[in-house]
Design a protein around this motif. Structure first.
Motif, PDB file in Angstrom:
ATOM      1  N   LEU A  26       4.532   1.726   6.014  1.00  0.00           N
ATOM      2  CA  LEU A  26       5.707   2.654   6.515  1.00  0.00           C
ATOM      3  C   LEU A  26       4.494   3.858   7.340  1.00  0.00           C
ATOM      4  O   LEU A  26       4.087   4.497   9.363  1.00  0.00           O
ATOM      5  N   THR A  27       3.145   3.681   6.743  1.00  0.00           N
ATOM      6  CA  THR A  27       2.521   4.200   7.440  1.00  0.00           C
ATOM      7  C   THR A  27       1.526   3.878   8.475  1.00  0.00           C
ATOM      8  O   THR A  27       0.635   3.825   9.061  1.00  0.00           O
ATOM      9  N   TYR A  28       2.003   2.678   8.851  1.00  0.00           N
ATOM     10  CA  TYR A  28       0.957   1.751   9.603  1.00  0.00           C
ATOM     11  C   TYR A  28       1.925   0.589  10.356  1.00  0.00           C
ATOM     12  O   TYR A  28       1.769  -0.249  11.480  1.00  0.00           O
ATOM     13  N   SER A  29       2.933   1.943  10.735  1.00  0.00           N
ATOM     14  CA  SER A  29       4.096   1.087  11.596  1.00  0.00           C
ATOM     15  C   SER A  29       4.712   1.671  12.661  1.00  0.00           C
ATOM     16  O   SER A  29       5.209   1.065  13.525  1.00  0.00           O
ATOM     17  N   TYR A  30       3.871   2.798  13.318  1.00  0.00           N
ATOM     18  CA  TYR A  30       3.111   3.771  14.526  1.00  0.00           C
ATOM     19  C   TYR A  30       2.016   3.247  15.327  1.00  0.00           C
ATOM     20  O   TYR A  30       0.839   3.306  14.322  1.00  0.00           O
ATOM     21  N   ASP A  31       1.792   4.029  15.924  1.00  0.00           N
ATOM     22  CA  ASP A  31       0.639   4.699  17.073  1.00  0.00           C
ATOM     23  C   ASP A  31       1.103   6.061  17.783  1.00  0.00           C
ATOM     24  O   ASP A  31       2.408   6.089  16.629  1.00  0.00           O
ATOM     25  N   ALA A  32       0.511   6.227  18.543  1.00  0.00           N
ATOM     26  CA  ALA A  32       1.088   7.564  19.143  1.00  0.00           C
ATOM     27  C   ALA A  32       2.070   7.441  20.215  1.00  0.00           C
ATOM     28  O   ALA A  32       2.402   8.653  20.901  1.00  0.00           O
ATOM     29  N   THR A  33       2.471   6.323  20.471  1.00  0.00           N
ATOM     30  CA  THR A  33       3.681   6.156  21.000  1.00  0.00           C
ATOM     31  C   THR A  33       4.459   6.533  20.364  1.00  0.00           C
ATOM     32  O   THR A  33       5.188   5.938  19.427  1.00  0.00           O
ATOM     33  N   PRO A  34       6.061   7.227  21.091  1.00  0.00           N
ATOM     34  CA  PRO A  34       7.046   7.984  20.837  1.00  0.00           C
ATOM     35  C   PRO A  34       8.205   6.579  20.435  1.00  0.00           C
ATOM     36  O   PRO A  34       7.557   5.222  21.692  1.00  0.00           O
ATOM     37  N   ILE A  35       9.117   6.590  19.995  1.00  0.00           N
ATOM     38  CA  ILE A  35      10.061   6.850  20.095  1.00  0.00           C
ATOM     39  C   ILE A  35       9.843   4.644  19.191  1.00  0.00           C
ATOM     40  O   ILE A  35      10.267   3.812  18.166  1.00  0.00           O
ATOM     41  N   PHE A  36       8.961   3.963  19.967  1.00  0.00           N
ATOM     42  CA  PHE A  36       8.542   2.524  19.117  1.00  0.00           C
ATOM     43  C   PHE A  36       7.788   2.954  17.479  1.00  0.00           C
ATOM     44  O   PHE A  36       7.422   3.126  17.264  1.00  0.00           O
ATOM     45  N   ASN A  37       8.409   2.041  16.334  1.00  0.00           N
ATOM     46  CA  ASN A  37       7.881   1.247  15.233  1.00  0.00           C
ATOM     47  C   ASN A  37       8.681   0.066  14.880  1.00  0.00           C
ATOM     48  O   ASN A  37       9.584  -0.544  15.212  1.00  0.00           O
ATOM     49  N   GLU A  38       7.675  -0.706  13.808  1.00  0.00           N
ATOM     50  CA  GLU A  38       8.303  -1.212  13.053  1.00  0.00           C
ATOM     51  C   GLU A  38       7.035  -1.947  11.891  1.00  0.00           C
ATOM     52  O   GLU A  38       6.271  -1.678  12.630  1.00  0.00           O
ATOM     53  N   LEU A  39       7.949  -2.053  10.999  1.00  0.00           N
ATOM     54  CA  LEU A  39       6.917  -2.433   9.424  1.00  0.00           C
ATOM     55  C   LEU A  39       6.080  -4.085   9.817  1.00  0.00           C
ATOM     56  O   LEU A  39       6.480  -4.685  10.112  1.00  0.00           O
ATOM     57  N   PRO A  40       4.956  -3.261   9.424  1.00  0.00           N
ATOM     58  CA  PRO A  40       3.356  -4.484   9.571  1.00  0.00           C
ATOM     59  C   PRO A  40       4.417  -5.432   8.299  1.00  0.00           C
ATOM     60  O   PRO A  40       4.603  -4.915   6.901  1.00  0.00           O
ATOM     61  N   GLU A  41       3.583  -6.500   7.831  1.00  0.00           N
ATOM     62  CA  GLU A  41       4.042  -7.158   6.054  1.00  0.00           C
ATOM     63  C   GLU A  41       3.017  -6.927   5.457  1.00  0.00           C
ATOM     64  O   GLU A  41       3.168  -7.211   3.820  1.00  0.00           O
ATOM     65  N   ALA A  42       2.003  -6.315   5.851  1.00  0.00           N
ATOM     66  CA  ALA A  42       1.199  -6.562   5.137  1.00  0.00           C
ATOM     67  C   ALA A  42      -0.302  -5.366   5.844  1.00  0.00           C
ATOM     68  O   ALA A  42      -0.294  -5.974   6.603  1.00  0.00           O
ATOM     69  N   VAL A  43      -1.093  -4.503   5.278  1.00  0.00           N
ATOM     70  CA  VAL A  43      -2.233  -4.094   5.555  1.00  0.00           C
ATOM     71  C   VAL A  43      -3.773  -4.097   5.463  1.00  0.00           C
ATOM     72  O   VAL A  43      -3.533  -4.738   4.189  1.00  0.00           O
ATOM     73  N   ILE A  44      -4.212  -4.987   6.581  1.00  0.00           N
ATOM     74  CA  ILE A  44      -5.819  -5.364   6.085  1.00  0.00           C
ATOM     75  C   ILE A  44      -6.698  -5.188   6.149  1.00  0.00           C
ATOM     76  O   ILE A  44      -6.824  -5.225   7.725  1.00  0.00           O
ATOM     77  N   PHE A  45      -7.825  -4.257   5.654  1.00  0.00           N
ATOM     78  CA  PHE A  45      -8.904  -3.887   6.945  1.00  0.00           C
ATOM     79  C   PHE A  45     -10.389  -4.779   6.333  1.00  0.00           C
ATOM     80  O   PHE A  45     -10.753  -5.722   5.659  1.00  0.00           O
ATOM     81  N   PRO A  46     -10.770  -5.779   6.721  1.00  0.00           N
ATOM     82  CA  PRO A  46     -11.857  -6.834   7.452  1.00  0.00           C
ATOM     83  C   PRO A  46     -13.383  -5.643   7.631  1.00  0.00           C
ATOM     84  O   PRO A  46     -12.888  -4.844   7.962  1.00  0.00           O
ATOM     85  N   GLU A  47     -13.986  -6.891   6.715  1.00  0.00           N
ATOM     86  CA  GLU A  47     -14.955  -5.912   6.499  1.00  0.00           C
ATOM     87  C   GLU A  47     -15.870  -7.065   7.278  1.00  0.00           C
ATOM     88  O   GLU A  47     -17.728  -6.065   6.986  1.00  0.00           O
ATOM     89  N   ASN A  48     -16.276  -8.422   7.757  1.00  0.00           N
ATOM     90  CA  ASN A  48     -16.524  -9.124   8.368  1.00  0.00           C
ATOM     91  C   ASN A  48     -15.788 -10.297   9.503  1.00  0.00           C
ATOM     92  O   ASN A  48     -14.964 -10.392   9.308  1.00  0.00           O
TER      93      ASN A  48
END
Ligand SMILES: Cc1cc2nc3c(=O)[nH]c(=O)nc-3n(C[C@H](O)[C@H](O)[C@H](O)COP(=O)(O)OP(=O)(O)OC[C@H]3O[C@@H](n4cnc5c(N)ncnc54)[C@H](O)[C@@H]3O)c2cc1C
Ligand code: SF4
Ligand code: SF4
Lengths: 479, 429
Positions: A26-48
């Motif tokens: 949920l908390t990666y389903s938006y950016d600062a754009t109004p109205i649009f949103n969509e859920l990702p399947e997973a959230v990943i933080f790469p390190e290299n």
């Protein structure tokens, strides 16, 4: 998304950098754009870089999509997830690798926050001019991908003028290194300029070398208030005509001014019809002379309550207040649809007039501010997404504004990118051949269409196979 | 509509929630986000989750509850938010709803007991304080500490013990007269809120406050039998008790005539300034709450607004200032204490990096979430150490306890003082 794929992803980045709880999606389903949103399947933080390369290879074989993401402050939906996608978040990858004083460059990881970079180089009397309003949060990766501009565009240009070298993982997993510390480089196509503004559709930026300049020795910040828009417009054209080049010339209308004052409480006269905020920088004598000239022009054009910041703190407070404009407008109404129409700078006053007309004709409220120096206006429609009718009227107003902008020789976005929210207008600006060329480039570089698909333009052909016979055969279109 | 939905829609205000335009400008000031780099630990993320919880569209689990608890309630996000989102109101309401849903466990019973039976009741608070003082003074505690027994039994209990304020010999309201007259001219009529923890744990700061007010031409009325302000209750899901305490305080101070009600505890001051918000649905109290709130002043705010000057003789120590969240973010008080301190210590003031970041004390956060709290304390202590200051000044009892523990933990030679004690040490006006 299949469990097996998820466990493979976990193997690549490690348990600690993989998230797929409801809360994280949920908390990666938006950016600062109004109205649009969509859920990702997973959230990943790469390190290299290697991890990213492996993730991309996996996406090609397992057919899932990747949406690169910086701080999620984008205003065109560039980092909003798409169907069957993972959010690839760069914010933990945020070291400044090298500041090269003699070559005037800085090399950074993609998650470095713009303002942190500015602060670090300024400690060494160097200067990184691109200065988006979101600088305290947004990342260099995001800035490059959107070719971010900002408050100092008139004199110093935008992000693309400062990108010297980029390392990028391509959609087939290969690692591209292009450009470097050379001021001149004529070997082959100019790939780095092509990467700037690619909105995460052509590769994932993993490192960047940026140009620095020497920090200006002195500067002065001036704010001027006008009773009529006419006086304000005349001031802008007078400034261009007498060869003054302020580092910053920001326009704020009355609605925006009131909101800013409510937030920042600087004691600005809320009744003013229009406001201009200027900054000059450079050598001391130069700045003095420019400031005097400006004061004369302001005087001639009936500006009242002209204030010059006396201290560093005062100056940064004024600029911070301007930076808050977009968000402060939410004080009036909760949905703020901000646009990014840009015209040749001499047409700027005309554009403001057109926006006011669009607002009146469609009975919607606008707050307007923008970078008067470079013709980049941010008409912001103040509305409420719960009121469907009003949203429709807002869209009509924007249709009008975009069409008129293009007639004036302008473009639909000066600095925020096309992303999701502006892609339907792209053809009007770039023309059919232009958009077709972009699509071809995309399809050659990203064969399986896994990197941020559906952004900038729609990649699936407009008509495929036989024409449908009846409505049932038409599948809902989802980019 | 099921019962929970009904509660939600009346409690979590949709208009307040929609105010957030998810611009992200609050991310860089949020201590929890800066530490984890996870959107769900950011104000923007938390607001999105609260929205989901209110819509009941998606089942949110333990992670959501944990994020609500992980939030320090420091309100740095409110200072940063140009859109004027009232994060704190939404956060408190959500915690209240969550606490109603939560299964009862020992921790919850203990918190409830502490908040409702001890803090909310002045005579009980004094009774328990006396017992605590007896323990703090005893050979038993010394033995527990010197032999490390307590640390071995439970490191958590040990930390709680360390963080508990040293109970004063006598609570301040037993010393302070109901009416105190100014030293010289009489210009202002003020009342003084003694606070609950301040009263028993920091009596000397309360006495310093009275001294400073005396020197500031104030006639000070300190009503007997005051009530806790209720802030800790509201932040920990006990909204009902908080409202009851607010009404008690309003009723008590109604009996006096005064220009300002002075507070020296940032948390209490902020909360009392917002009683009108807390009681907005209570027709009987709304008006009086507004009047009550409008008269609250933090001591530093009062001194600054009335241009009261304190001169020092010679000043050699270097000083830094830690912004208590509930002063800087809760009440927007930033320049006032700096100005006062600067006037006194001449050029020996040194600004620390991220002075407006929470120290991890955050009400009873340092007891409920010890590990997290220590992360924020460690960051704060590093920033203090870098200034090389001899004294760190702050405006809230919670921060004082936390920073004093930080000093001990890091073996520093650094004094931690309340702004008002720092002023009172100076001679003359
Ligand atoms: C209050 C406010 C003020 C703003 N002011 C300005 C302004 O003055 N000027 C301006 O130009 N913009 C402005 N913006 C827009 C926005 O901040 C910029 O577009 C910024 O560059 C986005 O950076 P980000 O890190 O948030 O990227 P995101 O929003 O996360 O991503 C933006 C795009 O970049 C891609 N991307 C991000 N990182 C990478 C990477 N490492 N590799 C490949 N692709 C990547 C994403 O896929 C997406 O398409 C403002 C936004 C806000 C909310
Ligand atoms: S809380 Fe305010 S600053 Fe933060 S994302 Fe929402 S609107 Fe922006
Ligand atoms: S109150 Fe503090 S910790 Fe909580 S979201 Fe706001 S800034 Fe972050």
């Amino acid at each position: 998304m299949d469990k097996k794929i998820k466990s493979k992803l976990k193997e690549i980045v490690g348990q600690n950098n993989f998230f797929d709880s409801n809360e994280d999606k949920l908390t990666y389903s938006y950016d600062a754009t109004p109205i649009f949103n969509e859920l990702p399947e997973a959230v990943i933080f790469p390190e290299n870089t290697l991890q990213i390369s492996n993730i991309i290879k996996l996406a090609n074989t397992e057919k899932f999509n990747i949406v690169p993401r910086g701080a999620g402050t984008g205003l065109s939906g560039g980092s909003i997830p798409v169907e069957n996608s993972i959010a690839l978040v760069m914010t933990k990858w945020n070291n400044i690798l090298e500041i090269d004083h003699s070559n005037l460059t800085v090399t950074v990881e993609p998650g470095v926050i713009t303002q942190n970079l500015q602060n670090e180089v300024e400690k060494l009397n160097l200067f990184y001019p691109p200065d988006p309003g979101s600088a305290s949060v947004c990342t260099i990766g995001g800035n490059i991908s959107n070719n971010a501009g900002g408050l100092r565009g008139l004199k110093y240009g935008v992000t693309k003028n400062y990108v010297m070298g980029v390392e990028m993982v391509l959609p087939n997993g290969e690692i591209l290194k292009t450009g470097g510390k050379n001021v001149k480089d004529a070997a082959g196509y100019n790939l780095k300029d092509f990467i700037v503004g690619s909105e995460g559709t052509l590769g994932v930026i993993t490192k960047a070398t940026l140009k620095l300049i020497h920090k200006p020795k002195s500067f002065s910040t001036i704010i001027a208030f006008f009773e009529s828009m006419k006086d304000c417009s005349k001031t802008i054209s007078d400034i261009f005509n007498c060869n003054l080049t302020p580092a910053m010339m920001e326009y704020i209308d009355n609605t925006t001014l009131k909101c800013i004052e409510d937030y920042a409480k600087l004691g600005l006269p809320k009744a003013a019809e229009a406001v201009l905020l200027f900054e000059f920088d450079g050598r001391e004598e130069e700045v003095k002379e420019d400031t005097n000239n400006l004061e004369m022009i302001l005087n001639n054009n009936n500006a009242y309550s002209v204030k010059k910041a006396k201290t560093l703190l005062e100056s940064s407070k004024l600029k911070a207040a301007r930076r808050s404009a977009f968000s402060a407008l939410a004080r009036v109404k909760p949905t703020t649809i901000l646009e990014d129409a840009t015209v040749p700078r001499a047409e700027f006053p005309m554009l403001i007039e057109l926006v006011n007309k669009a607002g009146k004709d469609n009975k919607v409220l606008f707050g307007i501010f923008g970078h008067a120096g470079d013709g980049n206006l941010h008409p912001t429609c103040l509305t409420d997404e719960r009121n469907k009718n009003e949203i429709e009227r807002a869209h009509k107003a924007f249709d009008f504004i975009f069409n008129e902008t293009i007639k004036l020789g302008g473009t639909i976005t000066g600095e925020h990118g096309t992303g999701l929210s502006k892609k339907e207008f792209l053809e009007n600006v770039a023309g059919i051949p232009g958009v077709e060329m972009m699509k071809k480039i995309k399809s050659v570089i990203d064969e399986n269409n896994i990197l941020n698909p559906g952004k900038i333009f729609t990649t699936s052909p407009r008509c495929e196979g036989n024409l449908p016979f009846n409505n049932k055969q038409i599948k809902p279109f989802n980019g | 509509m099921d019962k929970r939905r009904e509660n939600l829609s009346s409690l979590i205000n949709d208009d307040l929630l929609s105010q957030c335009i998810h611009c992200g400008l609050c991310l860089s000031v949020c201590p929890t986000y800066v530490t984890t780099n996870l959107e769900r630990s950011s104000p923007r993320g938390r607001l999105r989750l609260i929205k989901e919880y209110a819509d009941d569209k998606n089942k949110l689990g333990n992670i959501f509850e944990d994020e609500m608890d992980f939030c320090l309630g420091c309100r740095a996000c409110e200072t940063a938010c140009p859109a004027g989102v009232k994060y704190d109101v939404l956060h408190n309401e959500t915690k209240y709803l969550l606490s109603k849903d939560k299964k009862v466990n020992l921790k919850k019973i203990l918190i409830k007991f502490f908040l409702n039976k001890i803090l909310a009741n002045p005579s009980n608070l004094k009774l328990y304080s006396r017992i605590l003082r007896t323990y703090q003074q005893s050979w038993f505690r010394k033995m527990l500490h010197s032999s490390n027994i307590l640390k071995n039994i439970s490191s958590k209990l040990f930390l709680i013990d360390e963080l508990t304020p040293q109970i004063s010999k006598i609570s301040s309201d037993e010393i302070i007269d109901e009416i105190t007259l100014p030293i010289s001219k009489h210009i202002h009529n003020v009342t003084f809120h003694v606070g609950c923890i301040m009263n028993v744990g920091f009596a000397e700061i309360n006495l310093d406050t009275i001294e400073v007010l005396k020197k500031s031409s104030c006639k000070i009325t300190t009503p007997k039998n005051q009530y806790c302000c209720g802030a800790l209750h509201a932040h920990n899901g006990e909204l009902k008790k908080a409202k009851e305490l607010a009404k008690n305080n309003i009723d008590l101070f109604r009996n006096y005539e005064y220009e300002y009600l002075i507070s020296n505890s940032a948390g209490c001051g902020t909360f009392m300034k917002e009683y009108y918000e807390l009681l907005k649905d209570d027709k009987d109290y709304l008006k009086s709450a507004e009047i009550f709130s409008s008269k609250i002043r933090d001591i530093s705010e009062f001194i600054y607004d009335n241009d009261i000057k304190f001169n020092s003789g010679k000043f050699n120590d270097s000083v830094t200032y830690h912004d208590a969240c509930h002063l800087v973010h809760g009440q927007g008080i930033f320049e006032q204490p700096r100005q006062i301190i600067n006037d006194i210590c001449d050029k020996n003031f040194r600004e620390m990096h991220n002075s407006t970041f929470c120290c991890g004390s955050a009400g009873i956060y340092n007891i409920l979430r010890q590990n997290d709290s220590q992360i924020f304390l460690d960051q704060k202590m590093q920033n203090i150490i870098k200034t090389n200051a001899d004294v760190v000044i702050t405006g809230n009892p919670g921060c004082i306890m936390q920073l004093r523990y930080g000093v001990k933990k890091n073996n520093l030679n650094l004094k931690v003082k309340h702004t008002v004690s720092f002023i009172n040490e100076q001679k003359g006006i």
